[in-house]
Design an enzyme around this catalytic site. Structure first.
Site, PDB file in Angstrom:
ATOM      1  N   HIS A 137       0.846  -1.201   0.000  1.00  0.00           N
ATOM      2  CA  HIS A 137       0.000   0.000   0.000  1.00  0.00           C
ATOM      3  C   HIS A 137       0.874   1.242   0.000  1.00  0.00           C
ATOM      4  O   HIS A 137       0.706   2.151  -0.809  1.00  0.00           O
ATOM      5  CB  HIS A 137      -0.913  -0.034   1.242  1.00  0.00           C
ATOM      6  CG  HIS A 137      -1.800   1.172   1.402  1.00  0.00           C
ATOM      7  ND1 HIS A 137      -3.158   1.155   1.178  1.00  0.00           N
ATOM      8  CD2 HIS A 137      -1.501   2.449   1.775  1.00  0.00           C
ATOM      9  CE1 HIS A 137      -3.662   2.373   1.402  1.00  0.00           C
ATOM     10  NE2 HIS A 137      -2.679   3.171   1.777  1.00  0.00           N
ATOM     11  N   GLU A 138       1.862   1.255   0.912  1.00  0.00           N
ATOM     12  CA  GLU A 138       2.704   2.453   1.042  1.00  0.00           C
ATOM     13  C   GLU A 138       3.577   2.668  -0.188  1.00  0.00           C
ATOM     14  O   GLU A 138       3.700   3.785  -0.679  1.00  0.00           O
ATOM     15  CB  GLU A 138       3.579   2.349   2.308  1.00  0.00           C
ATOM     16  CG  GLU A 138       2.811   2.195   3.610  1.00  0.00           C
ATOM     17  CD  GLU A 138       1.676   3.179   3.799  1.00  0.00           C
ATOM     18  OE1 GLU A 138       0.802   2.909   4.637  1.00  0.00           O
ATOM     19  OE2 GLU A 138       1.617   4.211   3.099  1.00  0.00           O
ATOM     20  N   HIS A 141       1.744   4.236  -3.054  1.00  0.00           N
ATOM     21  CA  HIS A 141       1.631   5.702  -2.998  1.00  0.00           C
ATOM     22  C   HIS A 141       2.806   6.337  -3.730  1.00  0.00           C
ATOM     23  O   HIS A 141       2.666   7.358  -4.407  1.00  0.00           O
ATOM     24  CB  HIS A 141       1.589   6.190  -1.543  1.00  0.00           C
ATOM     25  CG  HIS A 141       0.236   6.079  -0.896  1.00  0.00           C
ATOM     26  ND1 HIS A 141      -0.912   6.570  -1.462  1.00  0.00           N
ATOM     27  CD2 HIS A 141      -0.135   5.526   0.287  1.00  0.00           C
ATOM     28  CE1 HIS A 141      -1.937   6.339  -0.660  1.00  0.00           C
ATOM     29  NE2 HIS A 141      -1.494   5.690   0.410  1.00  0.00           N
ATOM     30  N   TYR A 152      -4.600  14.322  -3.336  1.00  0.00           N
ATOM     31  CA  TYR A 152      -4.992  13.558  -2.155  1.00  0.00           C
ATOM     32  C   TYR A 152      -6.187  14.210  -1.434  1.00  0.00           C
ATOM     33  O   TYR A 152      -6.128  14.553  -0.250  1.00  0.00           O
ATOM     34  CB  TYR A 152      -3.796  13.446  -1.201  1.00  0.00           C
ATOM     35  CG  TYR A 152      -3.833  12.271  -0.272  1.00  0.00           C
ATOM     36  CD1 TYR A 152      -3.907  12.453   1.110  1.00  0.00           C
ATOM     37  CD2 TYR A 152      -3.779  10.953  -0.755  1.00  0.00           C
ATOM     38  CE1 TYR A 152      -3.928  11.366   1.974  1.00  0.00           C
ATOM     39  CE2 TYR A 152      -3.794   9.882   0.112  1.00  0.00           C
ATOM     40  CZ  TYR A 152      -3.869  10.095   1.475  1.00  0.00           C
ATOM     41  OH  TYR A 152      -3.890   9.016   2.338  1.00  0.00           O
ATOM     42  N   GLU A 161      -6.084   6.410  -2.709  1.00  0.00           N
ATOM     43  CA  GLU A 161      -6.162   5.396  -1.662  1.00  0.00           C
ATOM     44  C   GLU A 161      -6.594   4.039  -2.212  1.00  0.00           C
ATOM     45  O   GLU A 161      -6.075   2.996  -1.799  1.00  0.00           O
ATOM     46  CB  GLU A 161      -7.134   5.839  -0.571  1.00  0.00           C
ATOM     47  CG  GLU A 161      -6.457   6.704   0.457  1.00  0.00           C
ATOM     48  CD  GLU A 161      -5.272   5.980   1.062  1.00  0.00           C
ATOM     49  OE1 GLU A 161      -4.182   6.582   1.071  1.00  0.00           O
ATOM     50  OE2 GLU A 161      -5.410   4.821   1.472  1.00  0.00           O
ATOM     51  N   ASP A 172      -0.130  -8.980  -1.800  1.00  0.00           N
ATOM     52  CA  ASP A 172      -0.419  -9.912  -0.702  1.00  0.00           C
ATOM     53  C   ASP A 172      -1.608 -10.747  -1.134  1.00  0.00           C
ATOM     54  O   ASP A 172      -2.694 -10.616  -0.625  1.00  0.00           O
ATOM     55  CB  ASP A 172      -0.766  -9.074   0.539  1.00  0.00           C
ATOM     56  CG  ASP A 172      -1.065  -9.936   1.756  1.00  0.00           C
ATOM     57  OD1 ASP A 172      -1.775  -9.444   2.649  1.00  0.00           O
ATOM     58  OD2 ASP A 172      -0.584 -11.087   1.808  1.00  0.00           O
ATOM     59  N   ASP A 174      -3.422 -13.340  -1.072  1.00  0.00           N
ATOM     60  CA  ASP A 174      -4.264 -14.441  -0.592  1.00  0.00           C
ATOM     61  C   ASP A 174      -5.682 -14.023  -0.227  1.00  0.00           C
ATOM     62  O   ASP A 174      -6.516 -14.851   0.083  1.00  0.00           O
ATOM     63  CB  ASP A 174      -3.597 -15.126   0.603  1.00  0.00           C
ATOM     64  CG  ASP A 174      -3.178 -14.101   1.664  1.00  0.00           C
ATOM     65  OD1 ASP A 174      -2.662 -14.500   2.704  1.00  0.00           O
ATOM     66  OD2 ASP A 174      -3.401 -12.892   1.412  1.00  0.00           O
ATOM     67  N   ASP A 175      -5.960 -12.721  -0.206  1.00  0.00           N
ATOM     68  CA  ASP A 175      -7.339 -12.322   0.148  1.00  0.00           C
ATOM     69  C   ASP A 175      -7.606 -10.928  -0.409  1.00  0.00           C
ATOM     70  O   ASP A 175      -6.770 -10.356  -1.102  1.00  0.00           O
ATOM     71  CB  ASP A 175      -7.520 -12.346   1.676  1.00  0.00           C
ATOM     72  CG  ASP A 175      -6.495 -11.448   2.369  1.00  0.00           C
ATOM     73  OD1 ASP A 175      -5.936 -11.870   3.386  1.00  0.00           O
ATOM     74  OD2 ASP A 175      -6.237 -10.332   1.861  1.00  0.00           O
ATOM     75  N   ASP A 221     -10.856  13.513   6.936  1.00  0.00           N
ATOM     76  CA  ASP A 221     -10.003  12.608   6.149  1.00  0.00           C
ATOM     77  C   ASP A 221      -9.803  13.108   4.719  1.00  0.00           C
ATOM     78  O   ASP A 221      -9.924  12.351   3.740  1.00  0.00           O
ATOM     79  CB  ASP A 221     -10.637  11.205   6.148  1.00  0.00           C
ATOM     80  CG  ASP A 221      -9.772  10.134   5.486  1.00  0.00           C
ATOM     81  OD1 ASP A 221      -8.538  10.245   5.527  1.00  0.00           O
ATOM     82  OD2 ASP A 221     -10.376   9.172   4.923  1.00  0.00           O
ATOM     83  N   HIS A 226      -9.856   7.800   2.712  1.00  0.00           N
ATOM     84  CA  HIS A 226      -9.760   6.410   3.165  1.00  0.00           C
ATOM     85  C   HIS A 226     -11.144   5.784   3.337  1.00  0.00           C
ATOM     86  O   HIS A 226     -11.258   4.648   3.782  1.00  0.00           O
ATOM     87  CB  HIS A 226      -9.037   6.335   4.524  1.00  0.00           C
ATOM     88  CG  HIS A 226      -7.608   6.718   4.472  1.00  0.00           C
ATOM     89  ND1 HIS A 226      -7.181   8.018   4.711  1.00  0.00           N
ATOM     90  CD2 HIS A 226      -6.498   6.002   4.191  1.00  0.00           C
ATOM     91  CE1 HIS A 226      -5.868   8.057   4.591  1.00  0.00           C
ATOM     92  NE2 HIS A 226      -5.429   6.874   4.277  1.00  0.00           N
TER      93      HIS A 226
HETATM   94  C1  LIG Z   1      -1.979   1.198   5.175  1.00  0.00           C
HETATM   95  C2  LIG Z   1      -2.861   1.009   6.400  1.00  0.00           C
HETATM   96  C3  LIG Z   1      -2.420  -0.196   7.206  1.00  0.00           C
HETATM   97  C4  LIG Z   1      -2.823   2.240   7.263  1.00  0.00           C
HETATM   98  C5  LIG Z   1      -3.826   1.978   8.361  1.00  0.00           C
HETATM   99  C6  LIG Z   1      -4.291   3.157   9.088  1.00  0.00           C
HETATM  100  C7  LIG Z   1      -3.998   3.489  10.368  1.00  0.00           C
HETATM  101  N1  LIG Z   1      -4.681   4.610  10.591  1.00  0.00           N
HETATM  102  C8  LIG Z   1      -4.719   5.367  11.802  1.00  0.00           C
HETATM  103  C9  LIG Z   1      -5.597   4.683  12.783  1.00  0.00           C
HETATM  104  C10 LIG Z   1      -5.293   4.788  14.127  1.00  0.00           C
HETATM  105  C11 LIG Z   1      -6.114   4.207  15.092  1.00  0.00           C
HETATM  106  C12 LIG Z   1      -7.235   3.501  14.684  1.00  0.00           C
HETATM  107  C13 LIG Z   1      -8.162   2.927  15.707  1.00  0.00           C
HETATM  108  O1  LIG Z   1      -9.218   2.395  15.320  1.00  0.00           O
HETATM  109  O2  LIG Z   1      -7.817   3.024  16.909  1.00  0.00           O
HETATM  110  C14 LIG Z   1      -7.539   3.361  13.343  1.00  0.00           C
HETATM  111  C15 LIG Z   1      -6.721   3.955  12.375  1.00  0.00           C
HETATM  112  N2  LIG Z   1      -5.350   4.972   9.500  1.00  0.00           N
HETATM  113  N3  LIG Z   1      -5.111   4.071   8.567  1.00  0.00           N
HETATM  114  C16 LIG Z   1      -3.147   3.484   6.424  1.00  0.00           C
HETATM  115  O3  LIG Z   1      -4.096   3.485   5.667  1.00  0.00           O
HETATM  116  N4  LIG Z   1      -2.299   4.514   6.597  1.00  0.00           N
HETATM  117  C17 LIG Z   1      -2.492   5.780   5.854  1.00  0.00           C
HETATM  118  C18 LIG Z   1      -1.611   6.849   6.463  1.00  0.00           C
HETATM  119  C19 LIG Z   1      -1.908   8.197   5.845  1.00  0.00           C
HETATM  120  C20 LIG Z   1      -1.021   9.249   6.473  1.00  0.00           C
HETATM  121  C21 LIG Z   1      -1.324  10.632   5.921  1.00  0.00           C
HETATM  122  N5  LIG Z   1      -1.006  10.756   4.530  1.00  0.00           N
HETATM  123  C22 LIG Z   1      -2.113   5.609   4.386  1.00  0.00           C
HETATM  124  O4  LIG Z   1      -1.025   5.079   4.092  1.00  0.00           O
HETATM  125  O5  LIG Z   1      -2.928   6.034   3.554  1.00  0.00           O
HETATM  126 ZN   LIG Z   2      -2.839   5.132   1.851  1.00  0.00          ZN
END
Ligand SMILES: CC(C)[C@H](Cc1cn(Cc2ccc(C(=O)O)cc2)nn1)C(=O)N[C@@H](CCCCN)C(=O)O
Ligand SMILES: [Zn+2]
Length: 311
Positions: A137-138, A141, A152, A161, A172, A174-175, A221, A226
């Protein structure tokens, strides 16, 4: 250079033994793989920036570092083998991963130059480097940044996203779940492409949307990047696996064609401000280029976007 390249070993976050390319220098070993593009390097953020994770022998014991390194290599290989793409910029750009970022940080990110992984709080997330779909995923980006560079925010951001999730699940393989390996709270994953409504989105406390009519229209967001990503995620799932969705039947064409269609759409047809409707057209065009304008693939794309209410 070739003389320093060694095969090293390590144990991941969950104790799995792994084998990967690393490098010997000054009698030590470091997580720097020079066999892929300009390199795949992993460093421990707690020991200061750019200090590679080192080991006195060929056995690395930092689980997050081992997983981040191995997952970056797997993702590099996926883009090279599947699309002939040489790293995020298609010019071998070095893939940098930082682990142990933040204080039990419940996240992972791409900051335009590198991947960063938190250790998670052990309540919501395990160390996020353990997720292959997270690394993919990362890194995606980074690929997006060097291709359509989708803004974004709002619908273009939701596509950004969604592409990160699509290639996350394609690597990955498998699902159709994102984060299934790193959830500490018993949920099946963070996001599901197969049925987005299986999971509750944190900010809205609502199920992730699986149809355009259920899109989030607020400002949280970055306009729900997301959140609304799940609408395109569902479409991509349907292109591949098919199914019945809101009375529309989709005849899927499988992962191999789906990944080619989305990669071609991303790299050839989408632009910074593309929205969901343009996504539909780009995928139809890409499917037609690849498999013919009267192909099952084109039909699957049209049916899938009909099914999620995007025209
Ligand atoms: C890839 C994925 C595993 C990761 C997961 C993620 C994590 N978070 C923060 C987060 C923190 C706490 C909770 C909770 O329920 O307590 C849920 C989400 N939000 N998304 C994710 O989606 N990260 C973002 C980070 C974005 C950072 C700003 N550009 C992304 O890469 O798009
Ligand atoms: Zn992302």
């Amino acid at each position: 250079n070739a003389t320093n390249d060694v095969t090293a070993f390590g144990t991941g976050v969950f104790g799995e033994r792994k084998r990967f390319e690393a490098q010997a220098f000054d009698g030590m070993f470091r997580l720097f793989d020079e066999t892929r593009g300009d390199g795949v390097v992993t460093f421990d953020n707690t020991t200061g920036t750019n200090l590679d994770v080192v080991s006195i022998n060929k056995m690395f014991t930092d689980g997050s570092a081992v997983d981040a390194h191995a997952n970056a290599q797997i993702t590099y290989d996926y883009y090279q083998d599947t699309f002939g793409r040489n790293s995020v910029d298609d010019n071998g750009q070095i893939l940098i991963s930082a682990v142990h970022v933040g204080d039990n940080w419940n996240n992972a990110s791409w900051n335009g130059r590198q991947m960063s992984y938190g250790d998670g709080d052990g309540i919501r997330f395990h160390p996020l480097a353990a997720g292959l779909d997270v690394a993919a995923h990362e890194m995606t980006h980074g690929v997006i940044q060097h291709t359509a560079n989708l803004i974004y925010r709002n619908e273009s951001g939701a596509l950004n996203e969604s592409f990160a999730d699509i290639f996350g699940v394609m690597v990955d393989r498998d699902d159709w779940l994102i984060g299934e390996a790193i959830m500490a709270d018993g949920t099946i994953g963070l996001r599901s492409m197969e049925d987005p409504t299986d999971l509750i989105e944190r900010r809205t406390q609502a199920p992730y949307p699986d149809h355009w009519s259920r899109r989030y229209t607020g400002t949280l967001d970055n306009g729900g990047v997301h959140i609304n990503s799940s609408i395109n995620n569902k479409a991509a799932y349907l292109v591949s696996e098919g199914g019945e969705h809101f009375d529309v039947t989709v005849n899927g064409v499988g992962r191999e064609k789906t990944e080619q269609i989305y990669y071609r759409a991303l790299t050839l047809y989408l632009t910074r401000s593309s929205d969901f409707s343009m996504m539909r057209e780009a995928a139809i065009q890409a499917a037609g280029d690849l498999y013919g304008s009267n192909s099952d693939a084109v039909a699957a794309v049209e049916q899938a976007y009909d099914a999620v209410g995007v025209y």
